[in-house]
Motif scaffolding. Structure first.
Motif, PDB file in Angstrom:
ATOM      1  N   LEU A  84     -20.835  11.024 -85.976  1.00  0.00           N
ATOM      2  CA  LEU A  84     -21.266   9.473 -85.896  1.00  0.00           C
ATOM      3  C   LEU A  84     -22.417  10.100 -87.448  1.00  0.00           C
ATOM      4  O   LEU A  84     -23.725  10.507 -86.630  1.00  0.00           O
ATOM      5  N   LEU A  85     -22.601   9.462 -88.831  1.00  0.00           N
ATOM      6  CA  LEU A  85     -24.082   9.823 -89.484  1.00  0.00           C
ATOM      7  C   LEU A  85     -24.769   8.974 -89.541  1.00  0.00           C
ATOM      8  O   LEU A  85     -24.479   7.584 -90.091  1.00  0.00           O
ATOM      9  N   GLY A  86     -26.045   8.845 -88.831  1.00  0.00           N
ATOM     10  CA  GLY A  86     -26.643   7.847 -88.917  1.00  0.00           C
ATOM     11  C   GLY A  86     -27.264   7.716 -87.516  1.00  0.00           C
ATOM     12  O   GLY A  86     -26.587   6.512 -86.482  1.00  0.00           O
ATOM     13  N   THR A  87     -28.285   8.194 -87.071  1.00  0.00           N
ATOM     14  CA  THR A  87     -27.947   7.641 -85.832  1.00  0.00           C
ATOM     15  C   THR A  87     -28.945   6.081 -85.248  1.00  0.00           C
ATOM     16  O   THR A  87     -28.776   5.459 -84.814  1.00  0.00           O
ATOM     17  N   ALA A  88     -29.883   5.919 -86.843  1.00  0.00           N
ATOM     18  CA  ALA A  88     -30.984   5.199 -86.349  1.00  0.00           C
ATOM     19  C   ALA A  88     -29.092   3.866 -86.530  1.00  0.00           C
ATOM     20  O   ALA A  88     -29.575   2.117 -85.625  1.00  0.00           O
ATOM     21  N   TYR A  89     -28.356   3.930 -87.371  1.00  0.00           N
ATOM     22  CA  TYR A  89     -27.327   2.460 -87.269  1.00  0.00           C
ATOM     23  C   TYR A  89     -26.346   2.754 -85.951  1.00  0.00           C
ATOM     24  O   TYR A  89     -25.799   1.770 -85.210  1.00  0.00           O
ATOM     25  N   TRP A  90     -25.883   4.235 -85.351  1.00  0.00           N
ATOM     26  CA  TRP A  90     -24.912   4.225 -84.249  1.00  0.00           C
ATOM     27  C   TRP A  90     -25.129   4.558 -82.746  1.00  0.00           C
ATOM     28  O   TRP A  90     -24.563   4.591 -82.184  1.00  0.00           O
ATOM     29  N   GLN A  91     -26.982   4.853 -82.874  1.00  0.00           N
ATOM     30  CA  GLN A  91     -27.521   4.814 -81.524  1.00  0.00           C
ATOM     31  C   GLN A  91     -27.631   4.126 -80.164  1.00  0.00           C
ATOM     32  O   GLN A  91     -26.744   4.113 -79.266  1.00  0.00           O
ATOM     33  N   GLY A  92     -27.547   2.367 -80.900  1.00  0.00           N
ATOM     34  CA  GLY A  92     -27.537   1.262 -80.184  1.00  0.00           C
ATOM     35  C   GLY A  92     -25.670   1.254 -79.676  1.00  0.00           C
ATOM     36  O   GLY A  92     -25.536   0.675 -78.597  1.00  0.00           O
ATOM     37  N   LEU A  93     -25.000   1.873 -80.213  1.00  0.00           N
ATOM     38  CA  LEU A  93     -23.314   1.333 -79.939  1.00  0.00           C
ATOM     39  C   LEU A  93     -23.365   2.539 -78.590  1.00  0.00           C
ATOM     40  O   LEU A  93     -22.472   2.229 -77.799  1.00  0.00           O
ATOM     41  N   ILE A  94     -23.984   3.773 -78.974  1.00  0.00           N
ATOM     42  CA  ILE A  94     -23.598   5.092 -78.092  1.00  0.00           C
ATOM     43  C   ILE A  94     -24.248   4.693 -76.854  1.00  0.00           C
ATOM     44  O   ILE A  94     -23.420   4.724 -75.705  1.00  0.00           O
ATOM     45  N   ASP A  95     -25.477   4.099 -77.027  1.00  0.00           N
ATOM     46  CA  ASP A  95     -25.775   3.546 -75.265  1.00  0.00           C
ATOM     47  C   ASP A  95     -25.394   2.060 -74.926  1.00  0.00           C
ATOM     48  O   ASP A  95     -25.209   1.927 -73.608  1.00  0.00           O
ATOM     49  N   TRP A  96     -24.392   1.110 -75.625  1.00  0.00           N
ATOM     50  CA  TRP A  96     -24.041   0.726 -75.359  1.00  0.00           C
ATOM     51  C   TRP A  96     -22.513   0.886 -74.604  1.00  0.00           C
ATOM     52  O   TRP A  96     -21.683   0.592 -73.317  1.00  0.00           O
ATOM     53  N   MET A  97     -21.907   1.927 -74.684  1.00  0.00           N
ATOM     54  CA  MET A  97     -20.822   3.048 -74.029  1.00  0.00           C
ATOM     55  C   MET A  97     -21.034   3.017 -73.234  1.00  0.00           C
ATOM     56  O   MET A  97     -20.468   3.465 -71.996  1.00  0.00           O
ATOM     57  N   ARG A  98     -22.511   3.687 -72.867  1.00  0.00           N
ATOM     58  CA  ARG A  98     -22.892   4.662 -72.062  1.00  0.00           C
ATOM     59  C   ARG A  98     -23.072   4.001 -71.317  1.00  0.00           C
ATOM     60  O   ARG A  98     -23.177   3.759 -70.197  1.00  0.00           O
TER      61      ARG A  98
END
Length: 244
Positions: free
Chosen positions: A182-196
């Motif tokens: 996933l390229l783009g920390t600011a864009y994808w971090q929220g999705l990763i946090d929600w999955m976790r």
């Protein structure tokens, strides 16, 4: 097929085949569509069978040419091509066009797998080998079959669809070696946090499912991760340059 009672057809298959009378609506029925579906698979397999090692790059068709994400996608395409990979995108504008451009200008194989949509107008100008599909599922098969991994830039519903398709196939072991970046920390971090915080916390996924995702802001790191993961899985990388 088993037919009983009111489901029994009073005519035979040969009879229906040879009967030239009646409407031509049959060419639009589901059995006839099977032939079109088959043709799409044959065309895709034939065009991509000799492509060699390839990485799928996904991202929004709405990414503007002057947006930093466009430049990132272009750099990803270039680095992948320099590393010896073909680059496969959805063939559209935006981030897809940028990745194709980077790959093509670097002398690599730039592939576009388009889809028939009412609001897009064919393949972008940087696609050097392109196929247009009617059916999403045929197109998806080509992406997964001929890509050794995915690099996913910021995108919308279509990008999320491809991302979770890949994760589902890895989770169910339909594919066993498939790095996903996933390229783009600011864009994808929220999705990763929600999955976790939600999916993992509620027992809907395992920690190992999240381990399949590599999050970064650096195109070079994205390409290095793909190469390192494939080598760790015993797959020799192409004879190209390792990104510094």
């Amino acid at each position: 097929m088993l037919l009983r009672r009111g489901q029994v057809d009073l005519t035979t298959t040969d009879q229906r085949l040879l009967d030239s009378a009646g409407e031509a609506d049959w060419v639009h029925t589901d059995p006839w569509r099977v032939m079109r579906i088959q043709a799409e698979f044959v065309e895709g397999f034939g065009a991509l069978a000799e492509l060699g090692p390839a990485i799928g790059v996904f991202g929004s068709a709405r990414t503007a040419v002057d947006h930093p994400q466009y430049a990132q996608a272009e750099q990803v395409g270039r680095l992948l091509a320099e590393a010896g990979f073909a680059v496969i995108t959805g063939g559209g504008p935006g981030a897809m066009e940028a990745a194709n451009k980077g790959a093509s200008e670097a002398g690599g194989a730039s592939v576009g797998l388009g889809i028939e949509l009412p609001f897009e107008t064919g393949l972008n100008a940087w696609v050097d080998k392109g196929i247009n599909f009617r059916y999403f599922f045929a197109r998806k098969t080509m992406f997964v079959k001929y890509s050794s991994g995915f690099v996913v830039l910021p995108g919308g519903v279509g990008t999320l669809d491809e991302l979770f398709e890949a994760l589902t196939l890895v989770q169910t072991q339909k594919v066993t070696r498939f790095p996903v970046v996933l390229l783009g920390t600011a864009y994808w971090q929220g999705l990763i946090d929600w999955m976790r915080d939600v999916l993992l916390a509620d027992g809907k996924i395992r920690e190992s499912d999240l381990d399949h995702l590599h999050l970064t802001d650096d195109p070079a790191d994205a390409v290095r991760h793909v190469i390192d993961r494939l080598e760790a899985d015993g797959i020799a990388r192409p004879s190209g340059s390792y990104p510094e």
